[in-house]
Design a protein around this motif. Structure first.
Motif, PDB file in Angstrom:
ATOM      1  N   GLN A   3       0.841  -1.191   0.000  1.00  0.00           N
ATOM      2  CA  GLN A   3       0.000   0.000   0.000  1.00  0.00           C
ATOM      3  C   GLN A   3       0.875   1.240   0.000  1.00  0.00           C
ATOM      4  O   GLN A   3       1.844   1.324   0.767  1.00  0.00           O
ATOM      5  N   LEU A   4       0.535   2.173  -0.864  1.00  0.00           N
ATOM      6  CA  LEU A   4       1.186   3.485  -0.912  1.00  0.00           C
ATOM      7  C   LEU A   4       0.077   4.518  -0.755  1.00  0.00           C
ATOM      8  O   LEU A   4      -0.868   4.533  -1.539  1.00  0.00           O
ATOM      9  N   VAL A   5       0.212   5.368   0.247  1.00  0.00           N
ATOM     10  CA  VAL A   5      -0.841   6.328   0.556  1.00  0.00           C
ATOM     11  C   VAL A   5      -0.257   7.738   0.531  1.00  0.00           C
ATOM     12  O   VAL A   5       0.555   8.101   1.391  1.00  0.00           O
ATOM     13  N   GLU A   6      -0.706   8.520  -0.444  1.00  0.00           N
ATOM     14  CA  GLU A   6      -0.238   9.895  -0.579  1.00  0.00           C
ATOM     15  C   GLU A   6      -1.072  10.843   0.274  1.00  0.00           C
ATOM     16  O   GLU A   6      -2.257  10.599   0.526  1.00  0.00           O
ATOM     17  N   SER A  21       3.539  13.740   0.838  1.00  0.00           N
ATOM     18  CA  SER A  21       4.096  12.582   1.528  1.00  0.00           C
ATOM     19  C   SER A  21       3.465  11.318   0.972  1.00  0.00           C
ATOM     20  O   SER A  21       2.328  11.339   0.506  1.00  0.00           O
ATOM     21  N   CYS A  22       4.205  10.241   1.054  1.00  0.00           N
ATOM     22  CA  CYS A  22       3.691   8.939   0.630  1.00  0.00           C
ATOM     23  C   CYS A  22       4.180   7.905   1.624  1.00  0.00           C
ATOM     24  O   CYS A  22       5.390   7.656   1.724  1.00  0.00           O
ATOM     25  N   ALA A  23       3.248   7.327   2.361  1.00  0.00           N
ATOM     26  CA  ALA A  23       3.575   6.310   3.353  1.00  0.00           C
ATOM     27  C   ALA A  23       3.402   4.929   2.743  1.00  0.00           C
ATOM     28  O   ALA A  23       2.350   4.633   2.169  1.00  0.00           O
ATOM     29  N   ALA A  24       4.433   4.115   2.877  1.00  0.00           N
ATOM     30  CA  ALA A  24       4.423   2.781   2.280  1.00  0.00           C
ATOM     31  C   ALA A  24       4.277   1.709   3.344  1.00  0.00           C
ATOM     32  O   ALA A  24       4.747   1.855   4.477  1.00  0.00           O
ATOM     33  N   SER A  25       3.627   0.619   2.952  1.00  0.00           N
ATOM     34  CA  SER A  25       3.525  -0.556   3.816  1.00  0.00           C
ATOM     35  C   SER A  25       3.430  -1.785   2.939  1.00  0.00           C
ATOM     36  O   SER A  25       3.101  -1.692   1.747  1.00  0.00           O
ATOM     37  N   GLY A  26       3.746  -2.942   3.536  1.00  0.00           N
ATOM     38  CA  GLY A  26       3.639  -4.188   2.800  1.00  0.00           C
ATOM     39  C   GLY A  26       4.817  -4.499   1.897  1.00  0.00           C
ATOM     40  O   GLY A  26       4.759  -5.436   1.095  1.00  0.00           O
ATOM     41  N   LEU A  27       5.886  -3.718   2.006  1.00  0.00           N
ATOM     42  CA  LEU A  27       7.099  -3.974   1.241  1.00  0.00           C
ATOM     43  C   LEU A  27       8.304  -3.549   2.068  1.00  0.00           C
ATOM     44  O   LEU A  27       8.165  -2.812   3.050  1.00  0.00           O
ATOM     45  N   THR A  28       9.467  -4.041   1.670  1.00  0.00           N
ATOM     46  CA  THR A  28      10.690  -3.620   2.333  1.00  0.00           C
ATOM     47  C   THR A  28      11.104  -2.292   1.712  1.00  0.00           C
ATOM     48  O   THR A  28      11.793  -2.243   0.694  1.00  0.00           O
ATOM     49  N   PHE A  29      10.658  -1.223   2.345  1.00  0.00           N
ATOM     50  CA  PHE A  29      10.768   0.110   1.756  1.00  0.00           C
ATOM     51  C   PHE A  29      12.211   0.443   1.380  1.00  0.00           C
ATOM     52  O   PHE A  29      12.476   0.981   0.304  1.00  0.00           O
ATOM     53  N   SER A  30      13.131   0.110   2.268  1.00  0.00           N
ATOM     54  CA  SER A  30      14.523   0.502   2.050  1.00  0.00           C
ATOM     55  C   SER A  30      15.189  -0.267   0.917  1.00  0.00           C
ATOM     56  O   SER A  30      16.307   0.071   0.525  1.00  0.00           O
ATOM     57  N   ASP A  31      14.525  -1.273   0.369  1.00  0.00           N
ATOM     58  CA  ASP A  31      15.060  -2.014  -0.770  1.00  0.00           C
ATOM     59  C   ASP A  31      14.620  -1.423  -2.103  1.00  0.00           C
ATOM     60  O   ASP A  31      15.081  -1.849  -3.164  1.00  0.00           O
ATOM     61  N   VAL A  79       8.209   8.602   1.584  1.00  0.00           N
ATOM     62  CA  VAL A  79       8.897   9.421   0.589  1.00  0.00           C
ATOM     63  C   VAL A  79       8.161  10.757   0.486  1.00  0.00           C
ATOM     64  O   VAL A  79       6.945  10.818   0.675  1.00  0.00           O
ATOM     65  N   PHE A  80       8.927  11.799   0.213  1.00  0.00           N
ATOM     66  CA  PHE A  80       8.377  13.154   0.190  1.00  0.00           C
ATOM     67  C   PHE A  80       8.667  13.820  -1.156  1.00  0.00           C
ATOM     68  O   PHE A  80       9.624  13.469  -1.847  1.00  0.00           O
ATOM     69  N   GLN A 113      -2.911   5.965  -4.711  1.00  0.00           N
ATOM     70  CA  GLN A 113      -4.192   6.364  -5.320  1.00  0.00           C
ATOM     71  C   GLN A 113      -4.173   7.793  -5.832  1.00  0.00           C
ATOM     72  O   GLN A 113      -5.077   8.194  -6.563  1.00  0.00           O
ATOM     73  N   GLY A 114      -3.166   8.546  -5.451  1.00  0.00           N
ATOM     74  CA  GLY A 114      -3.009   9.905  -5.964  1.00  0.00           C
ATOM     75  C   GLY A 114      -3.538  10.975  -5.024  1.00  0.00           C
ATOM     76  O   GLY A 114      -4.424  10.725  -4.206  1.00  0.00           O
ATOM     77  N   THR A 115      -2.973  12.163  -5.168  1.00  0.00           N
ATOM     78  CA  THR A 115      -3.437  13.327  -4.419  1.00  0.00           C
ATOM     79  C   THR A 115      -3.451  14.527  -5.366  1.00  0.00           C
ATOM     80  O   THR A 115      -2.524  14.722  -6.147  1.00  0.00           O
ATOM     81  N   GLN A 116      -4.513  15.309  -5.294  1.00  0.00           N
ATOM     82  CA  GLN A 116      -4.700  16.421  -6.233  1.00  0.00           C
ATOM     83  C   GLN A 116      -3.900  17.641  -5.792  1.00  0.00           C
ATOM     84  O   GLN A 116      -3.955  18.049  -4.621  1.00  0.00           O
ATOM     85  N   VAL A 117      -3.194  18.223  -6.732  1.00  0.00           N
ATOM     86  CA  VAL A 117      -2.519  19.507  -6.535  1.00  0.00           C
ATOM     87  C   VAL A 117      -3.080  20.484  -7.557  1.00  0.00           C
ATOM     88  O   VAL A 117      -3.036  20.223  -8.756  1.00  0.00           O
ATOM     89  N   THR A 118      -3.599  21.596  -7.074  1.00  0.00           N
ATOM     90  CA  THR A 118      -4.166  22.621  -7.945  1.00  0.00           C
ATOM     91  C   THR A 118      -3.473  23.948  -7.652  1.00  0.00           C
ATOM     92  O   THR A 118      -3.432  24.390  -6.510  1.00  0.00           O
TER      93      THR A 118
END
Length: 121
Positions: A3-6, A21-31, A79-80, A113-118
């Protein structure tokens, strides 16, 4: 399950800043390499920035060089994308993605899933 959540999108005036920001889970992020993409209405998706697993290598879309900075915190699996001097042409949905290769032309199998920037003028 990966899961990647922006977060951090919003509406700003030209010249202002935002930090995604994007928070990751379910993977070895540092790889994994991480990337930010964007897609504006009626346009193709484009890769804005990428960062290697250890932050040593970064790569940017030419039009955002000097204005956007990608970074990561492997302790927080996040990640930012710091965006400054925003322009109306930066308006888009921004997605983070994860993959093996830190390249703007690489394939990224995992997506948020994306985040809107306007940005208004």
């Amino acid at each position: 399950q990966v899961q990647l959540v922006e977060s951090g999108g919003g509406s700003v005036q030209a010249g202002e800043s935002l930090r995604l920001s994007c928070a990751a889970s379910g993977l070895t992020f540092s790889d994994n390499a991480m990337a930010w993409f964007r897609q504006a209405p009626g346009k193709n998706r484009e890769c804005v920035a990428v960062i290697s697993w250890n932050s040593v290598y970064t790569e940017y879309l030419q039009s955002v060089k000097g204005r956007f900075t990608i970074s990561r915190d492997n302790e927080k699996d996040t990640v930012f994308l710091q965006m400054t001097d925003l322009k109306p042409e930066d308006t888009a949905v921004y997605f983070c993605a994860s993959g093996r290769t830190p390249s703007r032309s690489a394939r990224y199998p995992y997506w948020g899933q994306g985040t809107q920037v306007t940005v208004s003028s």
